[in-house]
Write a protein that holds these residues in place. Structure first.
Motif, PDB file in Angstrom:
ATOM      1  N   MET A 254      37.222  37.302  43.562  1.00  0.00           N
ATOM      2  CA  MET A 254      37.085  38.273  42.491  1.00  0.00           C
ATOM      3  C   MET A 254      36.415  39.563  42.700  1.00  0.00           C
ATOM      4  O   MET A 254      36.972  40.467  42.054  1.00  0.00           O
ATOM      5  CB  MET A 254      36.504  37.422  41.262  1.00  0.00           C
ATOM      6  CG  MET A 254      37.599  36.923  40.434  1.00  0.00           C
ATOM      7  SD  MET A 254      38.817  37.846  39.745  1.00  0.00           S
ATOM      8  CE  MET A 254      38.063  38.136  38.050  1.00  0.00           C
TER       9      MET A 254
ATOM     10  N   PHE B 170      36.884  28.570  32.954  1.00  0.00           N
ATOM     11  CA  PHE B 170      36.857  29.200  34.177  1.00  0.00           C
ATOM     12  C   PHE B 170      37.688  30.583  33.666  1.00  0.00           C
ATOM     13  O   PHE B 170      37.195  31.661  34.214  1.00  0.00           O
ATOM     14  CB  PHE B 170      37.544  28.331  34.926  1.00  0.00           C
ATOM     15  CG  PHE B 170      37.829  28.887  36.373  1.00  0.00           C
ATOM     16  CD1 PHE B 170      36.917  28.934  37.243  1.00  0.00           C
ATOM     17  CD2 PHE B 170      38.973  29.531  36.695  1.00  0.00           C
ATOM     18  CE1 PHE B 170      36.814  29.608  38.404  1.00  0.00           C
ATOM     19  CE2 PHE B 170      39.235  30.123  37.935  1.00  0.00           C
ATOM     20  CZ  PHE B 170      38.147  30.168  38.882  1.00  0.00           C
ATOM     21  N   ALA B 171      38.709  30.329  32.837  1.00  0.00           N
ATOM     22  CA  ALA B 171      39.502  31.592  32.735  1.00  0.00           C
ATOM     23  C   ALA B 171      38.874  32.608  32.061  1.00  0.00           C
ATOM     24  O   ALA B 171      38.982  33.854  32.143  1.00  0.00           O
ATOM     25  CB  ALA B 171      40.769  31.121  31.943  1.00  0.00           C
TER      26      ALA B 171
ATOM     27  N   MET C  17      40.247  27.745  43.289  1.00  0.00           N
ATOM     28  CA  MET C  17      39.048  28.261  42.251  1.00  0.00           C
ATOM     29  C   MET C  17      38.005  28.954  43.053  1.00  0.00           C
ATOM     30  O   MET C  17      37.459  29.827  42.723  1.00  0.00           O
ATOM     31  CB  MET C  17      38.708  27.098  41.289  1.00  0.00           C
ATOM     32  CG  MET C  17      39.618  26.563  40.488  1.00  0.00           C
ATOM     33  SD  MET C  17      39.194  25.374  39.493  1.00  0.00           S
ATOM     34  CE  MET C  17      38.366  25.874  38.021  1.00  0.00           C
TER      35      MET C  17
ATOM     36  N   ALA D 266      30.466  37.916  38.923  1.00  0.00           N
ATOM     37  CA  ALA D 266      30.757  36.755  38.096  1.00  0.00           C
ATOM     38  C   ALA D 266      29.650  36.887  37.172  1.00  0.00           C
ATOM     39  O   ALA D 266      28.690  37.275  37.534  1.00  0.00           O
ATOM     40  CB  ALA D 266      31.007  35.304  38.470  1.00  0.00           C
TER      41      ALA D 266
ATOM     42  N   GLY E 102      30.866  30.278  35.704  1.00  0.00           N
ATOM     43  CA  GLY E 102      31.880  29.374  36.554  1.00  0.00           C
ATOM     44  C   GLY E 102      31.032  28.064  36.916  1.00  0.00           C
ATOM     45  O   GLY E 102      31.865  27.289  37.193  1.00  0.00           O
TER      46      GLY E 102
ATOM     47  N   LEU F  77      36.688  34.430  33.992  1.00  0.00           N
ATOM     48  CA  LEU F  77      37.024  35.567  34.743  1.00  0.00           C
ATOM     49  C   LEU F  77      37.505  37.045  33.959  1.00  0.00           C
ATOM     50  O   LEU F  77      37.393  38.025  34.298  1.00  0.00           O
ATOM     51  CB  LEU F  77      38.502  35.006  35.499  1.00  0.00           C
ATOM     52  CG  LEU F  77      38.758  34.108  36.250  1.00  0.00           C
ATOM     53  CD1 LEU F  77      39.849  33.751  36.879  1.00  0.00           C
ATOM     54  CD2 LEU F  77      37.605  34.342  37.707  1.00  0.00           C
TER      55      LEU F  77
ATOM     56  N   THR G 230      38.259  43.035  41.790  1.00  0.00           N
ATOM     57  CA  THR G 230      37.874  43.834  40.304  1.00  0.00           C
ATOM     58  C   THR G 230      36.505  44.804  40.540  1.00  0.00           C
ATOM     59  O   THR G 230      36.359  45.654  39.750  1.00  0.00           O
ATOM     60  CB  THR G 230      37.228  42.932  39.311  1.00  0.00           C
ATOM     61  OG1 THR G 230      36.219  42.159  39.853  1.00  0.00           O
ATOM     62  CG2 THR G 230      38.539  41.833  38.832  1.00  0.00           C
TER      63      THR G 230
ATOM     64  N   ILE H  65      39.313  32.267  43.966  1.00  0.00           N
ATOM     65  CA  ILE H  65      39.104  33.179  43.254  1.00  0.00           C
ATOM     66  C   ILE H  65      37.740  33.749  42.924  1.00  0.00           C
ATOM     67  O   ILE H  65      37.351  34.827  42.655  1.00  0.00           O
ATOM     68  CB  ILE H  65      39.839  32.495  41.914  1.00  0.00           C
ATOM     69  CG1 ILE H  65      41.292  32.371  42.095  1.00  0.00           C
ATOM     70  CG2 ILE H  65      39.528  33.475  40.389  1.00  0.00           C
ATOM     71  CD1 ILE H  65      41.953  31.728  41.096  1.00  0.00           C
ATOM     72  N   ALA H  66      36.805  32.514  42.770  1.00  0.00           N
ATOM     73  CA  ALA H  66      35.391  33.053  42.768  1.00  0.00           C
ATOM     74  C   ALA H  66      34.810  33.937  43.795  1.00  0.00           C
ATOM     75  O   ALA H  66      34.062  34.822  43.536  1.00  0.00           O
ATOM     76  CB  ALA H  66      34.480  31.790  42.566  1.00  0.00           C
TER      77      ALA H  66
ATOM     78  N   GLN I 106      34.431  38.420  33.474  1.00  0.00           N
ATOM     79  CA  GLN I 106      33.888  39.126  34.729  1.00  0.00           C
ATOM     80  C   GLN I 106      34.694  40.464  34.871  1.00  0.00           C
ATOM     81  O   GLN I 106      34.030  41.552  35.266  1.00  0.00           O
ATOM     82  CB  GLN I 106      34.302  38.096  36.086  1.00  0.00           C
ATOM     83  CG  GLN I 106      33.888  38.869  37.329  1.00  0.00           C
ATOM     84  CD  GLN I 106      34.018  37.739  38.475  1.00  0.00           C
ATOM     85  OE1 GLN I 106      34.193  36.699  38.204  1.00  0.00           O
ATOM     86  NE2 GLN I 106      33.745  38.256  39.570  1.00  0.00           N
ATOM     87  N   THR I 107      35.905  40.607  34.635  1.00  0.00           N
ATOM     88  CA  THR I 107      36.678  41.574  34.899  1.00  0.00           C
ATOM     89  C   THR I 107      36.322  42.836  34.151  1.00  0.00           C
ATOM     90  O   THR I 107      36.424  43.932  34.493  1.00  0.00           O
ATOM     91  CB  THR I 107      38.236  41.414  34.382  1.00  0.00           C
ATOM     92  OG1 THR I 107      38.802  40.315  35.196  1.00  0.00           O
ATOM     93  CG2 THR I 107      39.187  42.601  34.849  1.00  0.00           C
TER      94      THR I 107
END
Lengths: 116, 820
Positions: B421, B494-495, B414, B429, B434, B498, B425, B417-418, B501-502
């Motif tokens: 990311m 969290f999902a 995690m 975030a 998050g 993401l 992308t 990923i944070a 964020q994308t």
């Protein structure tokens, strides 16, 4: 000898010694070596102790053979040799005085301990 | 060697268009099917693994709902068994391993300064196998025939007598199918790290993440074969009645446990090491300093890689093992804490010397520290035999497992990923999401699993669905269930963060964390070719690389080129020409899938057709390899001219074959272990007198002789002996077929079953040897093998030598057995 091989030599030696002594232990139990005489103790313990001491000696030789190189590569290679030696010492020391082939199977005892 | 000098600067935009045209893929569905790009495949691995994680998470909620009360009527026992088995299996095989593979595939070329992985089509094949295999397993759950014997599939519960349905077959075949992707990734990652670093980057100058991934990939090469062998043997036992694990006929269920845990314990470190690599990468950036103790950490990785293979028996402390052997593995289990602690102290030292900033990735790293250290300590407790006996198979072990895996893998992932990311992308975030997710996950996790230690100490066994007579377990289970749902809410948030964020995250610049490492020097989101020119002395900054001042700028020869270096020194050796987009990976995976389904549905008479189809489609992979004409050396940079890969014998394929044979050799060593173990330990040995006739020795000797002839032919220059070798391999297969007819009935005793399996192993190697030899014949004819073009000959020679050695060892083994 190339550097990666130098760094791997100690751990490789431990892996070989560990597998060999574990295999010798199983083989000795199956073939009844504990009942056979040897120059010192019984054949089983004699073989295992000899194997351990030989492994330690070779591990020590590997440590001694590492060049005194202060670079990162040298430090990693020397650390690898020490990892091998210390692992041989600590993972195989039980050959010193534990009973060889006796088994305790506590699984059924565990279930017996559970509340009814 | 003359040092290469920077190339003259070019128009960055022109280079970008030129490289995008060569390294890109068609738009739309066709592009998705044919893409082999490492960023896309790596991202797909991560996305798919996250989807499987979600499924397994929902399953865990069902488990917690069932256990919230003592007489839960939410699930019946059969379904509960399927659900906890699927939860463990999905998390281990369909989430953790593919997630780390995906992260490594995405990041490594960018970190090492390469344009792609060593074998792009192999990574694509791995993803399709993972997708198809995982889908088979999930569909089985929907169909109510999912595996139900626990994620470790212990025999005899998973044997035909006690699991007559296809549930266990789904696990054995599906997981083995997925493991193709794990082995493919391991080969891919090892070769990429060893041979595709930026020119001049010595092994000891690699980013720590690459060291961790090298250790992980090496462990996968050696760790997965025991499980693959075990799965094959168990499936053969279930399908054809060969008794490898059946005590009455000379087998032993403990053989399965040995093979499974020979994989299963290193698996924990296979999962932990990439996470530790992410920590060693992210932590110094978050602390605005450099990592403390680079050499010590590399040595610790080295120690972990080896020691983790000496612990597997601690999962079997209660099965009745001699005291001395218990002590060997207990000592090794305690010792492995030392290299782990070295890393923990190096990370604490890094925080101490730096100025930590509590940004989102750092928050998750704090979650890692607080959780993993506790999991490590209960691990040391479990390494001590008497304590292990007391808590064996209780909820204490479940709690320990989750502390290690969620602490040691999920929290660092995690954090990763944070952290990465913005690289994926090009966006930052959404503020606050998050952080809120972190606190929910942390509180939910400890609320669920800390109390589970106590539930275990109160004696609650794992895997039960009802406990009507144990009111003392009700409260801790209810607490665990409530906090379990809190944790699930955290993961969902969290999902969601993401996804948002994308789409809506603010755009980010090149290096939002101030990391200064190579991957952040690339454009965001990253391009399909990664880097317009490869870093060399004098051209390492983002701008000069984008202008083509580094090595191998652009794609002037209209092919996918990247540099291959010396394994140790990083000296550039040649230019690899990588394959482009292709349908072959998906068609190959689909063909393997058909074979798996034929086996799954018991259509054993049709299954050989599946194997022939696989061989036929594998043959098509050679179409890309080699060149039919000589090529001049390529000017990589002023002062540095290198040959193309088609003209060198020691190319990526040869290194890949060495890795393959390491995995193959491990599988063979595990087979020898199985023979030794059953011979020495299993009841009902010695086997009944063998009726193998004298003539069989001649057939075996003839086979070894033919393989020796093929091996000798492989030594002739320019594949001259390839035709003869192909014939020798086929003749060896025929002799082996005759030998098979003379073997004792393999369903009668484990000895004969093992001989049958060994014979099958040699047949497989002779068939592949024949195919490789024939490939050299074809390549000689069409000009791909010539004086300056080795073609497939170096790879074939390695295979042929290995086949000879393994066949000779097997023949000697049978002779020894007969003599005894």
């Amino acid at each position: 000898m190339s550097w990666p091989l130098r760094a791997l030599l100690g751990p490789l030696w431990w892996a070989f010694a560990f597998a060999a002594i574990y295999a010798l232990h199983g083989l000795g139990c199956a073939l009844g070596w504990t009942a056979l005489p040897a120059p010192v103790w019984d054949l089983h313990r004699f073989v295992l102790l000899s194997g351990w001491l030989l492994s330690l000696a070779i591990g020590l030789l590997i440590v001694r053979a590492m060049p005194d190189d202060k670079s990162t590569a040298g430090v990693i290679a020397r650390a690898g040799a020490w990892i091998g030696l210390v692992s041989v010492l600590l993972t195989l020391f039980p050959v010193l005085n534990l009973s060889s082939c006796e088994v305790t199977a506590p699984a059924e005892n565990l279930f017996a301990m559970l509340p009814p | 060697m003359t040092q290469p000098r920077p190339n003259p600067p070019q128009n960055a935009l022109r280079l970008h268009h030129e490289l995008t045209r060569i390294w890109g893929r068609p738009k739309g569905w066709r592009g998705i099917l044919v893409s082999v790009n490492h960023s896309e495949i790596g991202f797909r691995f991560m996305l798919t693994s996250f989807a499987f994680f979600s499924v397994a998470g929902v399953l865990s909620m069902l488990i917690r709902a069932q256990l919230a009360t003592h007489d839960g009527a939410f699930l019946d026992t059969d379904l509960y068994n399927q659900i906890f088995t699927m939860h463990g299996s999905i998390m281990m095989f369909l989430f953790a391993i593919p997630m780390l593979e995906g992260l490594a595939m995405y990041l490594l070329p960018k970190m090492l300064g390469a344009r792609d992985l060593a074998f792009p089509r192999l990574s694509a094949l791995g993803w399709w196998c993972y997708l198809f295999g995982g889908s088979i397993i999930l569909l089985a759950l929907l169909g109510g025939v999912a595996p139900d014997g626990g994620w470790f599939m212990y025999t005899p519960l998973s044997s035909k007598a006690y699991s007559p349905g296809i549930n266990a077959d789904v696990w054995l075949l599906g997981i083995t199918f997925v493991e193709i992707s794990a082995l493919a990734a391991a080969i891919e990652i090892t070769v990429t790290i060893l041979r595709m670093r930026a020119p001049g980057m010595r092994l000891t100058q690699m980013p720590l993440f690459a060291w961790y991934m090298l250790g992980t990939a090496a462990m996968m090469l050696v760790g997965f074969p025991p499980l693959i062998l075990g799965s094959i043997l168990l499936e053969i036992e279930r399908a054809f009645g060969w008794p490898f694990f059946d005590v009455a006929r000379g087998g032993d269920p403990l053989l399965w446990q040995h093979l499974f845990w020979l994989f299963g314990h290193p698996e924990v470190y296979i999962i932990f090491l990439p996470a530790a690599g992410a920590i060693s990468t992210i932590l110094p950036v978050m602390c605005r300093t450099t990592i403390m103790g680079y050499g010590a950490i590399v040595a610790a990785v080295l120690g972990l890689v080896f020691l983790s293979f000496g612990l597997w028996v601690h999962h079997m402390f209660t099965v009745g093992i001699p005291h001395m052997a218990l002590a060997f593995f207990s000592a090794a289990s305690a010792l492995v804490a030392v290299p782990t602690a070295v890393q923990i102290f190096a990370w604490i030292g890094t925080m101490w010397k730096g100025r930590p900033q509590m940004r989102l990735p750092m928050l998750y790293l704090m979650g890692f520290f607080s959780t993993f250290v506790m999991g490590g300590l209960t691990g040391v407790m479990l390494a001590i035999v008497p304590f292990n006996w007391q808590v064996h198979d209780t909820a204490f072990v479940t709690a320990h497992l989750h502390y290690v895996l969620i602490g040691g893998f999920v929290f660092p992932m995690m954090a990763g990923i944070a952290y990465w990311m913005p690289l994926f992308t090009g966006r930052r975030a959404i503020r606050g999401m998050g952080e809120a997710a972190f606190w929910l996950v942390l509180i939910g996790f400890h609320g669920t699993f800390f109390i589970m230690h106590l539930t275990g100490l109160l004696g609650m066994p794992r895997r039960i669905d009802l406990y009507p007579d144990n009111p003392e377990w009700v409260l801790p289970n209810l607490v665990s269930s409530i906090f379990g749902f809190v944790m699930a809410a955290g993961f969902a948030l969290f999902a969601l963060g993401l996804i948002l964020q994308t789409r809506y995250g603010p755009r980010t610049g090149r290096d939002p964390w101030g990391a200064g490492t190579l991957e952040w020097a690339l454009p965001k989101p990253s391009t399909v070719y990664n880097i317009a020119s490869l870093p060399i002395e004098g051209a390492r900054d983002a701008l000069s690389l984008a202008r083509g001042e580094g090595a191998l700028p652009g794609a002037p020869r209209h092919q996918r080129e990247t540099l291959v270096v010396n394994m140790i020194s990083g000296r550039p050796e040649h230019v690899a020409v990588l394959p482009g987009n292709a349908m072959l990976p998906i068609t190959t995976a689909a063909t393997i899938g058909v074979f798996v389904l034929l086996m799954l549905f018991g259509l054993y008479t049709l299954a050989p057709l599946g194997l022939i189809a696989i061989a036929a489609i594998c043959w098509r992979w050679q179409g890309f390899t080699g060149t039919r004409q000589g090529h001049a050396q390529v000017t990589v940079a002023p002062g540095l001219q290198l040959p193309l890969s088609w003209h060198v014998p020691d190319g990526l394929a040869r290194t890949g074959m060495v890795c393959t044979l390491i995995a193959d050799g491990t599988l063979f060593a595990c087979y020898l272990f199985a023979v030794g173990f059953l011979t020495v330990i299993a009841p009902n040995w010695p086997a009944p007198a063998s009726t193998v006739a004298q003539g069989s020795a001649l057939l075996a000797a003839g086979t070894v002789g033919l393989l020796a002839l093929a091996s000798g032919c492989a030594r002739l220059a320019q594949g001259r002996g390839a035709g003869l070798a192909a014939g020798a391999n086929i003749a060896a297969v025929l002799l082996l077929a005759l030998l098979a007819l003379r073997l004792d009935d393999p369903t009668a005793h484990a000895r004969d079953a093992l001989r049958g399996a060994g014979l099958g192993y040699v047949v497989l190697h002779a068939v592949v040897g024949a195919m490789l030899a024939w490939l050299c014949v074809v390549q000689r004819r069409d000009g791909r093998i010539a004086a300056d073009r080795p073609g497939a000959a170096p790879v074939w020679r390695l295979w042929q030598d290995y086949s000879l050695a393994s066949a000779a060892i097997l023949a000697a083994l049978v002779i020894l057995q007969e003599a005894a």
